[in-house]
Design a protein around this motif. Sequence first.
Motif, short mmCIF file in Angstrom:
data_model
loop_
_atom_site.label_atom_id
_atom_site.label_comp_id
_atom_site.label_asym_id
_atom_site.label_seq_id
_atom_site.Cartn_x
_atom_site.Cartn_y
_atom_site.Cartn_z
N ALA A 146 -8.10 -21.69 15.54
CA ALA A 146 -8.94 -22.32 16.45
C ALA A 146 -8.03 -23.53 17.34
CB ALA A 146 -9.82 -23.07 15.61
N ILE A 147 -8.34 -23.76 18.60
CA ILE A 147 -7.90 -24.69 19.30
C ILE A 147 -8.95 -25.63 19.84
CG2 ILE A 147 -6.52 -25.11 21.47
CD1 ILE A 147 -5.40 -22.20 21.42
N ASN A 148 -8.89 -26.75 19.37
CA ASN A 148 -10.04 -27.50 19.63
C ASN A 148 -9.70 -28.93 19.62
OD1 ASN A 148 -12.52 -29.15 19.49
ND2 ASN A 148 -13.52 -27.05 19.19
N ARG A 179 -17.52 -23.73 25.42
CA ARG A 179 -17.89 -24.72 26.43
C ARG A 179 -16.79 -25.58 26.63
NH1 ARG A 179 -23.90 -26.27 25.87
NH2 ARG A 179 -23.40 -26.69 23.95
N GLY A 180 -15.84 -25.83 25.50
CA GLY A 180 -14.57 -26.44 26.02
C GLY A 180 -13.65 -26.10 26.88
N LEU A 181 -13.80 -24.76 27.70
CA LEU A 181 -13.18 -24.41 28.83
C LEU A 181 -13.61 -25.52 29.77
CD1 LEU A 181 -13.49 -20.51 28.43
CD2 LEU A 181 -11.56 -21.96 27.74
N GLY A 186 -12.01 -23.90 22.47
CA GLY A 186 -13.02 -24.62 22.73
C GLY A 186 -14.36 -24.30 22.42
N ILE A 187 -14.15 -23.99 20.99
CA ILE A 187 -15.61 -23.39 20.40
C ILE A 187 -15.83 -24.41 19.30
CG2 ILE A 187 -16.34 -21.52 18.99
CD1 ILE A 187 -15.09 -19.61 20.97
N SER A 188 -17.09 -24.77 19.17
CA SER A 188 -17.08 -25.81 17.99
C SER A 188 -17.39 -24.95 16.74
CB SER A 188 -18.39 -26.55 18.23
OG SER A 188 -19.44 -25.83 18.54
N GLY A 189 -17.62 -23.82 16.74
CA GLY A 189 -17.68 -23.06 15.33
C GLY A 189 -19.25 -23.32 14.76
N ALA A 190 -20.29 -23.34 15.58
CA ALA A 190 -21.69 -23.29 15.27
C ALA A 190 -21.98 -21.98 14.19
CB ALA A 190 -22.66 -22.98 16.31
N ILE A 191 -22.74 -22.09 13.38
CA ILE A 191 -23.37 -20.93 12.34
C ILE A 191 -23.44 -19.62 13.13
CG2 ILE A 191 -25.48 -21.95 11.94
CD1 ILE A 191 -23.52 -20.00 9.43
N GLN A 192 -24.21 -19.87 14.15
CA GLN A 192 -24.87 -18.79 14.88
C GLN A 192 -23.21 -18.03 15.57
OE1 GLN A 192 -25.89 -21.75 15.39
NE2 GLN A 192 -28.01 -21.60 15.07
N HIS A 193 -22.44 -18.78 15.79
CA HIS A 193 -21.23 -17.96 16.29
C HIS A 193 -20.44 -17.53 15.21
CE1 HIS A 193 -18.20 -16.99 19.20
NE2 HIS A 193 -17.07 -17.46 18.25
N VAL A 213 -5.10 -28.94 16.97
CA VAL A 213 -5.85 -29.93 17.53
C VAL A 213 -5.28 -30.31 18.60
CG1 VAL A 213 -6.81 -32.36 17.22
CG2 VAL A 213 -6.67 -30.80 15.12
N GLY A 214 -5.84 -30.06 19.80
CA GLY A 214 -5.39 -30.50 21.20
C GLY A 214 -6.20 -30.02 22.41
N ASP A 215 -5.81 -30.31 23.31
CA ASP A 215 -6.23 -29.92 24.66
C ASP A 215 -6.06 -28.39 25.07
OD1 ASP A 215 -7.40 -29.56 27.12
OD2 ASP A 215 -6.68 -31.22 27.90
N LEU A 216 -6.85 -27.73 25.03
CA LEU A 216 -6.76 -26.16 25.27
C LEU A 216 -5.90 -25.94 26.56
CD1 LEU A 216 -8.91 -24.09 27.06
CD2 LEU A 216 -10.33 -25.21 24.98
N THR A 217 -6.43 -26.70 27.73
CA THR A 217 -6.01 -26.41 28.85
C THR A 217 -4.47 -26.65 28.96
OG1 THR A 217 -6.40 -28.82 29.77
CG2 THR A 217 -8.11 -27.28 30.17
#
Length: 323
Positions: A287-289, A212-214, A268-275, A305-309
Amino acid sequence: MSTLVFVEHHFSESGEGELQKGSLGILAKAAQLGGEVAAVVLGSGVEALAAEAGAYGATTVYVADDPRLTAPLPQPRVDVLAALVQDKAFETVLFAQSILAADMAAGLSARLDAGLNWQLVDIVSEDGTVVGKQSALGDSVLVDVGWTSTPRLALFRAGIVDPVESGGTAGVEKLEVRFEEHSLAAEMLEQAHEESSGPSIEDADVIVAGGRGLGAPEGFGMIEELAKALGGAVAATRAVVDAGWYPYSAQVGQTGKSVSPKLYIACGISGAIQHKVGMQGSGTIVAINKDANAPIFDFADLGVVGDLTQIAPKLTELLKARR
Ligand SMILES: Cc1cc2nc3c(=O)[nH]c(=O)nc-3n(C[C@H](O)[C@H](O)[C@H](O)COP(=O)(O)OP(=O)(O)OC[C@H]3O[C@@H](n4cnc5c(N)ncnc54)[C@H](O)[C@@H]3O)c2cc1C
């Protein structure tokens, strides 16, 4: 001990055939069990492809080459497999993960009244007993699973083992095919191919995944660019496929696919357990977040840690320049 591995194949638009990497990998697993290892290739125009399985550890490759095996439908294949397994008394039959293979394994299980264990990450012979290893509780434990009778059927998780070339050659044996009338009742009316140029997420060594971070569906453009620069495939979280930003076939996680590439770049992925359960078997996780407290950093090997865009296009540019 005798083991049969179903080796799937693909044909490109130009008609060029290729054996599926995942199922060639399973041949290496079969070899670990010891005894005879055979492969079976089913399709139309596949005879020339079949011998290649010999280079990955099969001593015999059975091939059923018939126009009625052109469409990727399970039932006619179950007819051929059931006859082969019974005729040659194979004790173990292994399948690499795919939609077709899962349908076939289930159909063969019903036809032969044989036990099927699925989502295996390994199979071993312990004191002469074949034991399957299944991962459970979010991949935190390995559970032993077994079979009470033969043939033992097993479907593996995607991407768990790379093919290993043994340099051997196989004898190719052509099978006589006989189909049940009901098995030919289903007809493939149309097949739609997703427009994609890179490897599938099941086969890819590198996966670039977007969440969703996209910010918007268009954000996948930069993910695709990065994946292309790395020769990898694109994956997605459920949040974005549910939002219609990317196809369901790319979803990784509990209700999507399980993947284990060498490199997984989560953007832009939080890393929820289901993912996490679908990708934590990856070799290196990057990870880029923009949120330093995002749960993904708890299990990523490297984090930015930063803006993936800003970061993703820069990374693509650097990779292109390096090539
Ligand atoms: C039964 C069940 C099954 C599920 N199955 C799955 C499944 O199979 N797969 C799956 O993925 N999910 C699954 N989910 C959903 C899961 O719980 C999460 O909701 C989902 O994984 C979150 O997706 P996300 O990381 O894309 O979004 P979010 O959790 O919203 O995370 C977005 C991240 O992007 C970061 N971000 C925002 N903007 C930027 C930026 N500009 N630059 C960098 N970072 C940025 C944010 O800091 C945030 O960490 C399931 C849930 C349930 C209940």
